[in-house]
Design a protein around this motif. Structure first.
Motif, mmCIF file in Angstrom:
data_model
loop_
_atom_site.group_PDB
_atom_site.id
_atom_site.type_symbol
_atom_site.label_atom_id
_atom_site.label_comp_id
_atom_site.label_asym_id
_atom_site.label_seq_id
_atom_site.Cartn_x
_atom_site.Cartn_y
_atom_site.Cartn_z
ATOM 1 N N TRP A 146 0.891 -1.170 0.000
ATOM 2 C CA TRP A 146 0.000 0.000 0.000
ATOM 3 C C TRP A 146 0.922 1.210 0.000
ATOM 4 C CZ3 TRP A 146 -5.131 0.316 -0.741
ATOM 5 C CH2 TRP A 146 -5.754 1.557 -0.507
ATOM 6 N N GLY A 163 -5.873 -3.332 0.282
ATOM 7 C CA GLY A 163 -7.110 -2.574 0.402
ATOM 8 C C GLY A 163 -8.055 -3.047 -0.666
ATOM 9 N N HIS A 164 -9.195 -2.406 -0.683
ATOM 10 C CA HIS A 164 -10.207 -2.760 -1.657
ATOM 11 C C HIS A 164 -9.825 -2.209 -3.032
ATOM 12 C CE1 HIS A 164 -14.194 -4.195 -2.507
ATOM 13 N NE2 HIS A 164 -14.390 -3.117 -3.229
ATOM 14 N N GLY A 165 -9.231 -1.037 -3.035
ATOM 15 C CA GLY A 165 -8.875 -0.385 -4.297
ATOM 16 C C GLY A 165 -7.537 -0.856 -4.831
ATOM 17 N N MET A 170 -14.674 -5.312 6.110
ATOM 18 C CA MET A 170 -14.483 -4.004 5.465
ATOM 19 C C MET A 170 -15.834 -3.468 4.965
ATOM 20 S SD MET A 170 -11.145 -4.947 3.228
ATOM 21 C CE MET A 170 -10.445 -3.459 2.588
ATOM 22 N N ARG A 173 -13.063 7.621 -4.220
ATOM 23 C CA ARG A 173 -11.754 8.245 -4.370
ATOM 24 C C ARG A 173 -11.935 9.733 -4.597
ATOM 25 N NH1 ARG A 173 -9.951 4.561 -2.043
ATOM 26 N NH2 ARG A 173 -8.434 3.017 -2.754
ATOM 27 N N HIS A 183 -10.140 9.576 5.620
ATOM 28 C CA HIS A 183 -10.043 8.312 4.872
ATOM 29 C C HIS A 183 -10.100 7.111 5.836
ATOM 30 C CE1 HIS A 183 -8.465 6.349 0.917
ATOM 31 N NE2 HIS A 183 -9.198 5.497 1.626
HETATM 32 C C1 GLV Z 1 -9.301 2.067 0.856
HETATM 33 O O1 GLV Z 1 -9.354 3.150 0.359
HETATM 34 C C2 GLV Z 1 -9.290 0.830 0.148
HETATM 35 O O2 GLV Z 1 -9.162 0.837 -1.080
HETATM 36 O O3 GLV Z 1 -9.396 -0.227 0.790
#
Ligand code: GLV
Length: 309
Positions: free
Chosen positions: A48, A68-70, A94, A224, A272
């Motif tokens: 990350w 992360g998710h993104g 999450m 985002r 965030h």
């Molecule tokens: C946070 O922004 C994610 O992508 O997990």
């Protein structure tokens, strides 16, 4: 052969290391890219905000996982090793945390609790302050969007969703394409952005699109920062087109102390943290992908490079 964890301190690299070791005590893990002694041994990396070009250092890398998710942070690296698959995380915890945050913000706004906190006399004694609108629309009907939709449906909202391709989600009115977006926005009271960052979603929320919302709608951006044209927001709030905005993500993070968003009464800012990556909960998925990567099997949640997420 080893797994590399390269995460900022704030994301708890050692917590992830111990969660993985709890599952697989024999596993070789290097925490921090500065601690890699033999780059040839690194077969899987969890990253990350990694330094650009870092991943070119490991000739035997089999896969790279976003923590992360993104996946946009990974894809922002213009020096990624070619042909190495990228994966991201999807996780129930999450999604639960995200849905909880969204529900909390929408209910705060609906019952105007922040206005009460600021001025207990803002409405006559005994009169209920309640925003009448009931349509909540979600941009992005992926894992997080679907989970949020379920929570809002359970709480009596009418839920709509917009995505790149039409999706079938029980109880949710589904829209896609430009016309679909216009159609959805015109009846939206609460707009939640959960879209991934891609070339198509960059700057999607701007004066033109946000003016299509029902007058007085409320915006929540947890996707985002780049999806929102920041300079367009304040005029829309000042003119009453939007009744407020809750922003968790920004074009530049952390948000500068002097940023005008910080002083605006109708903007609620969070750092965030609408959701988070819980080490214990994601470790099994990371371990599974590590095993799949080293044995050449199909990975979970592989990033589709054509669509950018
Ligand atoms: C946070 O922004 C994610 O992508 O997990």
């Amino acid at each position: 052969m080893s797994l590399l964890i390269s995460l900022p301190e704030s994301m708890g690299p050692r917590a992830l290391c111990s969660a993985l070791l709890d599952l697989e005590p024999e596993m070789k893990i290097v925490t921090g890219h500065e601690n890699v002694q033999n780059p040839d041994e690194v077969e899987f990396a969890v990253v990350w905000n990694h330094p650009e070009g870092l991943l070119l250092n490991y000739p035997n890398l089999k896969a790279i996982s976003s923590y992360g998710h993104g996946a946009d942070g990974l894809l922002a690296d213009s020096k990624l090793p070619e042909g190495i698959p990228l994966v991201r995380l999807t996780n129930e915890t999450m999604a639960e945390w995200m849905s909880e945050y969204l529900l909390a913000v929408v209910l705060l706004q609906r019952r105007q609790l922040l206005q009460h906190a600021e001025n207990p006399n803002f409405i006559e004694w005994g009169i209920a302050a309640r925003h009448p609108g009931n349509q909540l629309s979600i941009l992005g009907l992926g894992y997080l969007g679907k989970a949020a939709a379920k929570v809002f449906l359970k709480n009596g909202f009418e839920v709509a969703g917009w995505s790149r391709t039409p999706k079938q989600v029980e109880g949710v009115s589904s829209f896609s394409g430009n016309d679909g977006l216009t159609e959805m926005l015109k009846s939206t009271d609460y707009l939640v952005n959960l879209l991934p960052l891609t070339t198509e979603t960059t700057d999607l929320l701007n004066t033109e699109t946000l003016s299509k919302l029902k007058r007085g709608a409320y915006l929540i951006n947890v996707g985002r920062g780049q999806t929102l044209v920041e300079e367009d927001l304040i005029p829309l709030l000042d003119d009453g087109q939007l009744s407020g905005a809750c922003l968790d993500v920004f074009r530049t993070e952390p948000l500068a102390e002097e940023h005008p968003f910080r002083k605006h009464k109708k903007i609620l800012i969070t750092p965030h943290n609408s959701s988070s990556t819980p080490a214990d909960s994601v470790a099994p998925q990371i371990l599974e992908n590590y095993k799949r990567a080293v044995s050449g099997r199909q990975l979970l949640n592989q990033v589709d490079l054509t669509h950018g997420y």
